[in-house]
Enzyme design. Structure first.
Site, PDB file in Angstrom:
ATOM      1  N   ASN A  24      39.670  40.791  37.282  1.00  0.00           N
ATOM      2  CA  ASN A  24      39.007  40.590  38.576  1.00  0.00           C
ATOM      3  C   ASN A  24      37.895  41.608  38.782  1.00  0.00           C
ATOM      4  OD1 ASN A  24      40.028  38.422  40.073  1.00  0.00           O
ATOM      5  ND2 ASN A  24      41.926  39.518  40.531  1.00  0.00           N
ATOM      6  N   ARG A  84      47.953  46.156  50.854  1.00  0.00           N
ATOM      7  CA  ARG A  84      48.570  45.411  49.747  1.00  0.00           C
ATOM      8  C   ARG A  84      48.832  46.321  48.530  1.00  0.00           C
ATOM      9  NH1 ARG A  84      51.823  41.171  48.685  1.00  0.00           N
ATOM     10  NH2 ARG A  84      51.627  40.689  46.497  1.00  0.00           N
ATOM     11  N   ARG A 121      42.571  50.764  43.789  1.00  0.00           N
ATOM     12  CA  ARG A 121      42.719  49.565  44.618  1.00  0.00           C
ATOM     13  C   ARG A 121      43.009  49.965  46.063  1.00  0.00           C
ATOM     14  NH1 ARG A 121      46.934  44.413  43.847  1.00  0.00           N
ATOM     15  NH2 ARG A 121      46.417  43.410  45.810  1.00  0.00           N
ATOM     16  N   HIS A 159      37.801  32.617  44.064  1.00  0.00           N
ATOM     17  CA  HIS A 159      38.430  33.002  45.336  1.00  0.00           C
ATOM     18  C   HIS A 159      37.571  32.549  46.521  1.00  0.00           C
ATOM     19  CE1 HIS A 159      41.124  36.468  43.554  1.00  0.00           C
ATOM     20  NE2 HIS A 159      41.302  35.295  42.966  1.00  0.00           N
ATOM     21  N   TYR A 219      41.830  32.497  49.815  1.00  0.00           N
ATOM     22  CA  TYR A 219      41.017  33.710  49.939  1.00  0.00           C
ATOM     23  C   TYR A 219      39.845  33.542  50.913  1.00  0.00           C
ATOM     24  CZ  TYR A 219      43.354  36.410  46.283  1.00  0.00           C
ATOM     25  OH  TYR A 219      44.263  37.133  45.566  1.00  0.00           O
ATOM     26  N   CYS A 249      41.229  32.164  36.661  1.00  0.00           N
ATOM     27  CA  CYS A 249      41.990  32.771  37.754  1.00  0.00           C
ATOM     28  C   CYS A 249      43.182  31.863  38.015  1.00  0.00           C
ATOM     29  CB  CYS A 249      41.084  32.844  38.977  1.00  0.00           C
ATOM     30  SG  CYS A 249      41.963  33.009  40.544  1.00  0.00           S
ATOM     31  N   ASP A 250      44.310  32.463  38.329  1.00  0.00           N
ATOM     32  CA  ASP A 250      45.518  31.656  38.524  1.00  0.00           C
ATOM     33  C   ASP A 250      45.685  31.184  39.981  1.00  0.00           C
ATOM     34  OD1 ASP A 250      46.094  33.984  39.824  1.00  0.00           O
ATOM     35  OD2 ASP A 250      48.122  34.160  39.053  1.00  0.00           O
TER      36      ASP A 250
END
Ligand code: G6P
Ligand code: MN
Length: 466
Positions: free
Chosen positions: A173, A308, A119, A225, A288, A195-196
């Site tokens: 994701n 992040r 990531r 998103h 997003y 997706c939350d």
């Protein structure tokens, strides 16, 4: 260990045989794929409080990272003990797919292929070229996407092979990309993609402005998103409260809800959301969209050396390791330390809605098939859907979306389709087209440089591209 697993296999096979092809409604076997994730305690907490409507008797943590899975196993064992459920729920951990999925009734999937280390690269490589560095949006999202498709298709193939009657509820994701790939490779799998983010937006707004989200019937459309609310009907007052929410957003800052307390990244996201509603009034955008509408600003307020991924590694990841250590060393006092808001409840509500045929309403990522009338039928879109025993029943908007949203979505959707083509066709050319068309990219030059960097960085995580 071997004894435990042979018991597990025996138990699961028997319980499946007994119920034949009917859906089991009791003694459910649940598997969490990506069991080592820091989100697992939140999901298990939701499962524990849902035992009446979702009676499960076994929980298996499946992960390819044995050490992380083992940490989580200790934490979950502690949670079950604390709730006096150790005798009622058999807890297992395994890195073996056959052991994990044989006899499963529900699988919750939350993979992060390549972990936080990858990531970090997804976020940092585009930033070297001045482009958005984000886990699911922009080129970082595309890098993650090609890894994730591979990992999730593997899980789906296990489910298909070992537990073809099971329901797979997916949080993995980037959702549009992985669900597009699954749609092509396993069109008949019993799967919900969710997706939350919409629920967190709603929860954050409701707690800031004093609403009860349980009264809301929101209308929303987009890609994952990448979408907009057009109305939020509130049953307690029998009207659309979106106009007044938008008005309040103009003047009042939206603060992070308690589940994201102290998190500056989220505060920035909510501030950017206010900017979007100011400049493009009338709709509430998914936060997003900031990466597509204001890539320059998001690049400006991201530290290229501390993204992040670093924040999460230094925060949630360390905290979870610490919880596991405390459990292992049998420390006294409050050990459990997590709060992910509705994340766990949301997936649990879906599972319960399937099991009990509730027809509750969720935002789901589904093939369009006319839900958004003026968008191609084979786009994977995020829209409200009712969920029951036969799965998702998406609603149709019954109105045409405007050209601004449509144009943004069509470009993004084409880029995502090309990336999934690149995956299946092993096509460098399609990948380059996808990277160039991504809405965060201004030129084919950085698109190509970043693609080449990502090919090196991802190695075997990616399909070969020729
Ligand atoms: C939201 C999104 C998820 C995303 C997460 C990132 O929940 O819906 O798709 O993965 O935020 O959170 P993090 O704390 O890992 O940056
Ligand atoms: Mn999401």
């Amino acid at each position: 260990m071997i004894g435990v697993f042979s018991f597990l296999l025996y138990y699961k096979v028997e319980s499946k045989g007994k119920d034949g092809e009917f859906m089991k409604t009791n003694h459910l076997n649940v598997v969490i794929a990506g069991g080592g994730s820091t989100y697992t305690p939140g999901i298990v907490q939701a499962m524990i409080s849902s035992r009446e409507r979702f009676p499960f008797s076994s929980l298996t943590l499946y992960d390819i990272d044995e050490a992380r899975n083992d940490d989580m196993f200790e934490i979950i064992r502690y949670m079950l003990k604390k709730e006096a459920l150790s005798n009622e729920v058999d807890l297992y951990q395994t890195t073996d797919a056959q052991e994990a999925f044989t006899g499963a009734d529900f699988i919750f999937s939350q993979l992060r292929v390549g972990g936080m280390k990858m990531r970090e690269l997804d976020e940092k490589i585009p930033m070297k070229y001045g482009l958005v560095g984000q886990e699911t949006c922009g080129l970082g999202g595309f890098s993650y996407g090609l890894r994730s498709i591979k990992g999730l298709l593997e899980i789906v193939s296990y489910v298909d092979h070992y537990a073809s009657d099971a329901w797979l509820l997916n949080y993995t994701n980037p959702e549009t990309l992985v669900s597009e790939a699954v749609r092509r490779a396993f069109p008949d799998v019993k799967m919900l993609n969710a997706c939350d983010m919409t629920i967190s937006i709603e929860e954050t707004i409701a707690t800031n402005y004093g609403y009860d989200r349980k009264n809301w019937i929101p209308m929303y459309y987009g890609l994952n998103h990448f979408g907009w609310y057009t109305s939020i009907y509130d049953k307690s007052v029998d009207r659309d409260v979106l106009p007044e929410i938008l008005e309040r957003l103009e003047n009042e800052r939206l603060h992070v809800a308690d589940f994201n307390a102290g998190d500056d990244t989220w505060q920035e996201a909510w501030d950017m959301m206010r900017l979007m509603t100011k400049n493009f009034p009338g709709y509430l955008p998914n936060n997003y969209l900031e990466y597509y509408l204001y890539p320059n600003r998001t690049v400006e307020h991201t530290d290229p050396n501390y993204t992040r991924a670093n924040i999460v590694m230094d925060g949630r990841e360390k905290q979870t390791k610490e919880m596991a250590r405390k459990v292992r060393e049998q420390e006294k006092g409050e050990i459990l330390d997590f709060n992910f808001g509705e994340h766990g409840n949301y997936i649990m509500d879906m599972a319960a809605s399937i099991l009990n045929d509730n027809h509750d309403r969720f935002m789901l990522i589904v093939p369009n098939k006319g839900a958004i009338p003026n968008l191609r039928d084979d786009a994977m879109v995020e829209v409200p859907a009712y969920v029951g025993r036969t799965g998702a029943e998406p609603i149709s908007l019954r109105f045409a979306i405007n050209d601004f949203h449509k144009g943004l979505m069509e470009a993004q959707n084409a880029a995502e389709k090309l990336l999934v083509d690149a995956y299946f066709e092993h096509s460098y050319q399609k990948a380059l087209q996808a990277f160039t068309l991504n809405q965060t990219v201004y030129s084919a030059d950085p698109a190509k440089q970043i693609l080449d960097d990502f090919i090196k960085a991802n190695g075997d995580y990616w399909p070969e591209l020729n």
